[in-house]
Design an enzyme around this catalytic site. Sequence first.
Site, PDB file in Angstrom:
ATOM      1  N   ASP A   1      -7.976 111.909 -29.995  1.00  0.00           N
ATOM      2  CA  ASP A   1      -7.976 111.597 -28.566  1.00  0.00           C
ATOM      3  C   ASP A   1      -6.872 112.463 -27.953  1.00  0.00           C
ATOM      4  O   ASP A   1      -5.699 112.124 -28.027  1.00  0.00           O
ATOM      5  CB  ASP A   1      -7.700 110.110 -28.373  1.00  0.00           C
ATOM      6  CG  ASP A   1      -7.595 109.726 -26.912  1.00  0.00           C
ATOM      7  OD1 ASP A   1      -7.528 110.633 -26.049  1.00  0.00           O
ATOM      8  OD2 ASP A   1      -7.578 108.518 -26.609  1.00  0.00           O
TER       9      ASP A   1
ATOM     10  N   THR B   1      -9.489 112.519 -21.592  1.00  0.00           N
ATOM     11  CA  THR B   1      -9.677 112.378 -20.148  1.00  0.00           C
ATOM     12  C   THR B   1      -9.616 113.793 -19.573  1.00  0.00           C
ATOM     13  O   THR B   1      -9.248 114.736 -20.262  1.00  0.00           O
ATOM     14  CB  THR B   1      -8.560 111.532 -19.511  1.00  0.00           C
ATOM     15  OG1 THR B   1      -7.300 112.067 -19.917  1.00  0.00           O
ATOM     16  CG2 THR B   1      -8.658 110.082 -19.924  1.00  0.00           C
TER      17      THR B   1
ATOM     18  N   LYS C   1      -5.425 114.685 -16.645  1.00  0.00           N
ATOM     19  CA  LYS C   1      -3.974 114.723 -16.919  1.00  0.00           C
ATOM     20  C   LYS C   1      -3.524 116.185 -16.914  1.00  0.00           C
ATOM     21  O   LYS C   1      -3.512 116.801 -15.854  1.00  0.00           O
ATOM     22  CB  LYS C   1      -3.690 114.009 -18.245  1.00  0.00           C
ATOM     23  CG  LYS C   1      -4.082 112.522 -18.232  1.00  0.00           C
ATOM     24  CD  LYS C   1      -3.674 111.819 -19.502  1.00  0.00           C
ATOM     25  CE  LYS C   1      -3.913 110.327 -19.430  1.00  0.00           C
ATOM     26  NZ  LYS C   1      -5.276 109.927 -19.849  1.00  0.00           N
TER      27      LYS C   1
ATOM     28  N   TYR D   1     -28.903 109.698  -8.561  1.00  0.00           N
ATOM     29  CA  TYR D   1     -28.974 109.036  -9.871  1.00  0.00           C
ATOM     30  C   TYR D   1     -29.520 110.033 -10.880  1.00  0.00           C
ATOM     31  O   TYR D   1     -30.559 110.641 -10.660  1.00  0.00           O
ATOM     32  CB  TYR D   1     -29.896 107.809  -9.809  1.00  0.00           C
ATOM     33  CG  TYR D   1     -29.110 106.529  -9.805  1.00  0.00           C
ATOM     34  CD1 TYR D   1     -28.240 106.242 -10.850  1.00  0.00           C
ATOM     35  CD2 TYR D   1     -29.245 105.600  -8.781  1.00  0.00           C
ATOM     36  CE1 TYR D   1     -27.503 105.066 -10.864  1.00  0.00           C
ATOM     37  CE2 TYR D   1     -28.508 104.432  -8.787  1.00  0.00           C
ATOM     38  CZ  TYR D   1     -27.641 104.169  -9.834  1.00  0.00           C
ATOM     39  OH  TYR D   1     -26.913 103.014  -9.848  1.00  0.00           O
TER      40      TYR D   1
ATOM     41  N   GLU E   1     -29.676 109.469 -14.641  1.00  0.00           N
ATOM     42  CA  GLU E   1     -29.651 108.973 -16.023  1.00  0.00           C
ATOM     43  C   GLU E   1     -30.340 109.964 -16.953  1.00  0.00           C
ATOM     44  O   GLU E   1     -31.407 110.501 -16.618  1.00  0.00           O
ATOM     45  CB  GLU E   1     -30.365 107.624 -16.137  1.00  0.00           C
ATOM     46  CG  GLU E   1     -29.607 106.471 -15.519  1.00  0.00           C
ATOM     47  CD  GLU E   1     -30.110 106.133 -14.147  1.00  0.00           C
ATOM     48  OE1 GLU E   1     -30.597 107.045 -13.435  1.00  0.00           O
ATOM     49  OE2 GLU E   1     -30.033 104.945 -13.787  1.00  0.00           O
TER      50      GLU E   1
ATOM     51  N   ARG F   1     -10.661 112.367 -12.257  1.00  0.00           N
ATOM     52  CA  ARG F   1     -10.579 111.234 -13.190  1.00  0.00           C
ATOM     53  C   ARG F   1     -11.896 111.131 -13.929  1.00  0.00           C
ATOM     54  O   ARG F   1     -12.958 111.054 -13.315  1.00  0.00           O
ATOM     55  CB  ARG F   1     -10.321 109.937 -12.433  1.00  0.00           C
ATOM     56  CG  ARG F   1      -8.905 109.841 -12.111  1.00  0.00           C
ATOM     57  CD  ARG F   1      -8.397 108.558 -11.574  1.00  0.00           C
ATOM     58  NE  ARG F   1      -6.984 108.813 -11.467  1.00  0.00           N
ATOM     59  CZ  ARG F   1      -6.077 108.445 -12.368  1.00  0.00           C
ATOM     60  NH1 ARG F   1      -6.406 107.716 -13.397  1.00  0.00           N
ATOM     61  NH2 ARG F   1      -4.821 108.788 -12.225  1.00  0.00           N
TER      62      ARG F   1
HETATM   63  N1  DSN Z   1      -2.478 105.332 -18.492  1.00  0.00           N
HETATM   64  C1  DSN Z   1      -2.445 106.556 -19.243  1.00  0.00           C
HETATM   65  C2  DSN Z   1      -1.064 106.931 -19.615  1.00  0.00           C
HETATM   66  O1  DSN Z   1      -0.219 106.773 -18.782  1.00  0.00           O
HETATM   67  O2  DSN Z   1      -0.811 107.439 -20.693  1.00  0.00           O
HETATM   68  C3  DSN Z   1      -3.320 106.601 -20.425  1.00  0.00           C
HETATM   69  O3  DSN Z   1      -4.135 105.547 -20.510  1.00  0.00           O
END
Ligand code: DSN
Length: 420
Positions: free
Chosen positions: A201, A228, A231, A54, A56, A237
């Site tokens: 974003d 994120t 990707k 943990y 925090e 993730r």
């Molecule tokens: N689920 C993702 C996408 O496929 O673009 C983004 O949230």
Amino acid sequence: MPTYTSLQKEDPAVFAALMGEIKRQKEGVELIASENYIFPAVMEAMATVFNNKYSEGYPGKRYYGGQEFTDQVETLAIERAKKLFNAGHANVQPHAGAPANVALYFALLEPGDTVMGMDLSHGGHLTHGHPVTYITKIFKFVRYKMKDVETGEIDYDEMLAVARKEKPKILLGGFSAFPRELDYAKMKAIAQEVGAITVMDMAHIAGLIAGKQLQNPFDHGFDVITTTTHKTLRGPRGGMILTRDPELGKKIDKSVFPGFQGGPIMQMVAAKAVAFGEALKPEFKEYAAQIIRNSKHLASFFMEHGVKLVTNGTDNHMMLIDCVKSWNLGGGEVEHLLDAIGITLNKNMIANDTRKPMDPSGVRLGTPAITTRGMKEKEMEILGQFMLSAIEKRNDEKALVTLGGKVKEFCLQFPVPGIE
Ligand code: DSN
């Protein structure tokens, strides 16, 4: 590949599901634009004893003891993220992209404040104010759209007019289904005129920006970037928020913890550090460049074969096919048909779609995952041909089975990193 000996012994049911998924990933073509295969070193960092801790707070300012190594690993992630994206401040604790965006809204806005983001039917994202999300009960969301769906050009005149009228506190860039670049300089000028904070974003294109193949919104004066990390970046993730403004950085940190989240998921923070380290290597630039070369090549292949792409091409890793105009089929039908031969993509609404989200007119596909497997332009044509053949022979079950066999044989020539 890890041996998973304990898992096999202690939990054969989960082990069996995992083996099924490994086989599926090896034998199929992954064209979902938001998916990728993580770096093997990232996968190793995720399955570690950092899970047990943990933490925090932030490095040097934690609530519990025993933080020598969590501090080390979080500091590595922060410093590498800053270097990668030319940021002054990085918060690497958001558990995913949606929590990153929500924590950011709460950092910058008061209830009732307005955010201006891309129209959801023109490629915007759920967390940018889709009516089904709870944040729309708290903040008001207004929209901008494409001016010309044939080119993907955003209507910046309308953006300015709406911004003048609605006085958004945030002007938000970013998308999950838009194959073109935004004009960050124009957006910044509009935001400055109405006193809005500029936020991008970049979740879908983070790896392409890290690899210096697409523009970095910070270079055009953007204030904040959310993303994120799993990707185009090939990380675990998770989410992240970056800024160049130290005062905004303080607000963001407070909002992520304790405002919104509890303890960080420290094995994921460790894995983010590893992913950012990988993306800082020179070869990542070539990887990002190949993603775009593959995407443009596949887009050209499709268009040469009469397929209608929304915006008639792509600048990034993804494309959207108008299945109704191309083949008089729905996006769901095409998704289902290709799934049956081992090619995975997703049905998707297209701009001004007259059909419903669960039965839209388009499919979205992207090249990050296939590029990670080492596929290049030649393979794009083979894949494109598989897809066109499946559509042509959609009523011939035997031909589809044969085609599925060919897809599998083709895929097995391109190992998936980490599960070879
Ligand atoms: N689920 C993702 C996408 O496929 O673009 C983004 O949230």
